[in-house]
Design a protein around this motif. Sequence first.
Motif, short mmCIF file in Angstrom:
data_model
loop_
_atom_site.label_atom_id
_atom_site.label_comp_id
_atom_site.label_asym_id
_atom_site.label_seq_id
_atom_site.Cartn_x
_atom_site.Cartn_y
_atom_site.Cartn_z
N ASN A 120 0.79 -1.23 0.00
CA ASN A 120 0.00 0.00 0.00
C ASN A 120 0.83 1.28 0.00
N THR B 206 6.13 2.44 4.59
CA THR B 206 6.85 2.56 5.86
C THR B 206 6.47 3.83 6.63
N GLU C 47 3.63 13.88 -12.55
CA GLU C 47 2.71 13.95 -11.42
C GLU C 47 3.40 14.55 -10.21
P1 NDP Z 1 6.34 3.77 -3.82
O1 NDP Z 1 5.87 3.24 -5.11
O2 NDP Z 1 7.77 3.93 -3.61
O3 NDP Z 1 5.80 2.86 -2.61
C1 NDP Z 1 4.52 2.30 -2.59
C2 NDP Z 1 4.57 1.01 -1.77
O4 NDP Z 1 5.42 0.07 -2.40
C3 NDP Z 1 5.10 1.21 -0.37
O5 NDP Z 1 4.42 0.35 0.52
C4 NDP Z 1 6.55 0.79 -0.52
O6 NDP Z 1 7.11 0.35 0.68
C5 NDP Z 1 6.41 -0.37 -1.48
N1 NDP Z 1 7.61 -0.70 -2.21
C6 NDP Z 1 8.46 0.12 -2.83
N2 NDP Z 1 9.41 -0.59 -3.45
C7 NDP Z 1 9.16 -1.89 -3.19
C8 NDP Z 1 9.80 -3.13 -3.54
N3 NDP Z 1 10.88 -3.14 -4.29
N4 NDP Z 1 9.28 -4.27 -3.10
C9 NDP Z 1 8.17 -4.28 -2.31
N5 NDP Z 1 7.52 -3.15 -1.96
C10 NDP Z 1 8.01 -1.98 -2.39
O7 NDP Z 1 5.57 5.08 -3.61
P2 NDP Z 1 5.82 6.20 -2.50
O8 NDP Z 1 4.97 5.86 -1.36
O9 NDP Z 1 7.25 6.42 -2.21
O10 NDP Z 1 5.27 7.43 -3.31
C11 NDP Z 1 6.01 7.88 -4.43
C12 NDP Z 1 5.05 8.44 -5.47
O11 NDP Z 1 4.06 7.47 -5.82
C13 NDP Z 1 4.25 9.62 -5.02
O12 NDP Z 1 5.00 10.78 -5.05
C14 NDP Z 1 3.14 9.58 -6.00
O13 NDP Z 1 3.53 10.15 -7.21
C15 NDP Z 1 2.87 8.12 -6.20
N6 NDP Z 1 1.77 7.63 -5.37
C16 NDP Z 1 0.61 7.30 -5.96
C17 NDP Z 1 -0.43 6.87 -5.18
C18 NDP Z 1 -1.71 6.44 -5.75
O14 NDP Z 1 -2.63 6.20 -4.99
N7 NDP Z 1 -1.85 6.27 -7.04
C19 NDP Z 1 -0.36 6.81 -3.74
C20 NDP Z 1 0.92 7.15 -3.22
C21 NDP Z 1 1.93 7.52 -4.03
P3 NDP Z 1 8.07 1.28 1.54
O15 NDP Z 1 7.30 2.46 1.97
O16 NDP Z 1 8.43 0.39 2.66
O17 NDP Z 1 9.20 1.63 0.64
#
Ligand code: NDP
Length: 684
Positions: free
Chosen positions: A154, A183, A399
Amino acid sequence: MKKLQNYVTGQWLEGKGEGVPMFDAITGEIVGLSDTEGLDFAEILQYGRTKGGEKLRKMTFQERGNMLKKLALYLVKKKADFYELSYRTGATKVDSWIDIEGGFGNLFANASLRKLFPNQSYHVEGDAIDLSRGGRFMAHHIMVPKRGVAIHINAFNFPVWGMLEKCAVNWMAGVPAVVKPATNTSFLTEAVVREIIASGILPEGALQLISGSARTILDTVDSQDVVTFTGSASTGRLLKSHKRIINESVPFTMEADSLNASILGEDAIPGTPEFDLFIKEVRKEMTVKCGQKCTAIRRVIVPQNLVEDVQIALGKALDKITIGDPRLKEVRMGALVSKDQVTEVRDRVQELAKTASIVYGDLDKIETIGADAKKGAFLSPILLREDNPFKNLSVHETEAFGPVSTIMPYKNLEEAITLAQMGKGSLVSSIATNDDNIAKEYVINAASHHGRILVLNRESAKESTGHGSPLPSLVHGGPGRAGGGEEMGGMRGIKHYLQRTAIQGSPTTLTEITGIYQPNAAYKEAEMHPFKYHWEDIEPGMSLKTHKRTFTDTDIINFANLTWDHFYAHTDITSLDGSIFEKRTAHGYFIISAAAGLFVYPNKGPVSANYGLEECRFLRPLYHNDTVYVRLTCKQKVDRDVASAEHPSGIVKWFVEVFDAEDELVAVATILTMVQKKQEVFVE
Ligand code: NDP
């Protein structure tokens, strides 16, 4: 420093590492440490599949629904603690309401869906399909719970809703979940999971929580698992192409960045309610959750002659947004989730600003109340204007996941549609117009690129749930850039966790498997009149063949006079030439009424009421002097599980077949009766 725990394999476990700090978005203080080091993901997934899955799979949809409802009612009582913690993610009270109570709302809404499923652990989908001329070979689709786990990876923006909107659905399907929140806000998810586990309402293994990083979680997924992901497109693509996902054909639902567009209709000029509604909606979408919403409006597409008006009106509307400590009543916008996210959004705005101009807000200046702007993750709303959206494509590609939107002009509706499509797939779009021709033209042409479209006007606004709210009963997801996935959507969402299988066999076998009497299946002759049995003793296929009745000319005329239905076929035999009728014809409603006269058991008994009629067909006209008899067969039982303590009852659907004297089928219908139970089956 307090470490968050993980709830896995039936226990709360602490990681074995140093931990990763999570920060208070308002004060910058460390909230706690997230640590998942040393967790055995293979064991966690297997525990879910076996321990949680076995119990959930055996429960009926009704039991699962009631479990969700009970859980939602339990969590509502604990909400004050969650709100308190939610401030630390930067959320205002309104933002938290969307996250926390929106999450509980998903539990309630999914619980209600139990009424649409059979009272058993698997679903029977759609209609039977006849595969033979002789009526001895047919097919039906059933849907059984997958034997894996739902793995939810998520995003940071909705730590509660993000978990519950997904888990509500997999639990309804009978599938356990492993939740991995982002996280930086996992401390709020952990608090909710603590309460869920403490409630004891879910069977053990139905929910496990990994409070932080889980980079290798997909290394042991298998073909019965389902993975959902919400977050950035880049991480989504990386995970979607994981070799286990590909090799094991694991369903992967991705919900990623989406450059959602809102269109101002050409009719919605200043002074109209639609213009005001549009401004209000854009401001709301820019500032609620600090714009950190996957459904937020990023592209504001307006008629070129109204760009100035929109820019001025939006500026005035944004001026009213006070920023600061979300605990303060007067604060309308809190902080972004973290300082890293502020840097990330700033970078994206600077990318956009290479061609667009910032017309409202300042990346480096912000006024806050009740909070230190330097310590918290604050950012002013930023409104950009891109005058060449067909040439400068950054606005359709970049975005900025914060309080950021860009205004752009269009010359005609066709251009507006093209611009909306240039987002290459979005979760949602909206149009403010009071002209339904414009609305129709936009919707039909923009739908291919959107998961949901809201048409906003003076009428719908009174009760509109808004551009940004995904609803549990509607599809949430979008094509292309939005990830190509689909979540929720009422029954549709639940079906994502069920395996659809076509079952072929005889009507009698399929009656047994589906729990629905199939035409041509063997009848189970009832020992006494079926209306004398209580709910518990009735079973699909139980049947009664009635005595016969001959329709007379007088019967038909009397029915016409009684009902005032004087259609010529029943009353004027001089007009039958050239029609499909040969003689005075019985009313269809008379056939059904007469059928009831044949099959009804008149004395007081367990059947307490006639509940309605479904699927009624008249296969050929019946004339005076025709003789009929009826087969009444239990088709299906639908448990109402209504807590009507005095007279608990369920609905029995009866298949009514009307035959003529030559045993030819002349009419069919399904009638519904309310039948009393001996005892109450469900305890809420
Ligand atoms: P990420 O894509 O980095 O993270 C989303 C989820 O994926 C988190 O739970 C993260 O865990 C997990 N994750 C990341 N890399 C891995 C991996 N290699 N293996 C397993 N799990 C993984 O998004 P962010 O939260 O950092 O947000 C970055 C951007 O994403 C935002 O700026 C926005 O543009 C977009 N976003 C879009 C959303 C939507 O609803 N469409 C919602 C939120 C963000 P962990 O936190 O532990 O790294």
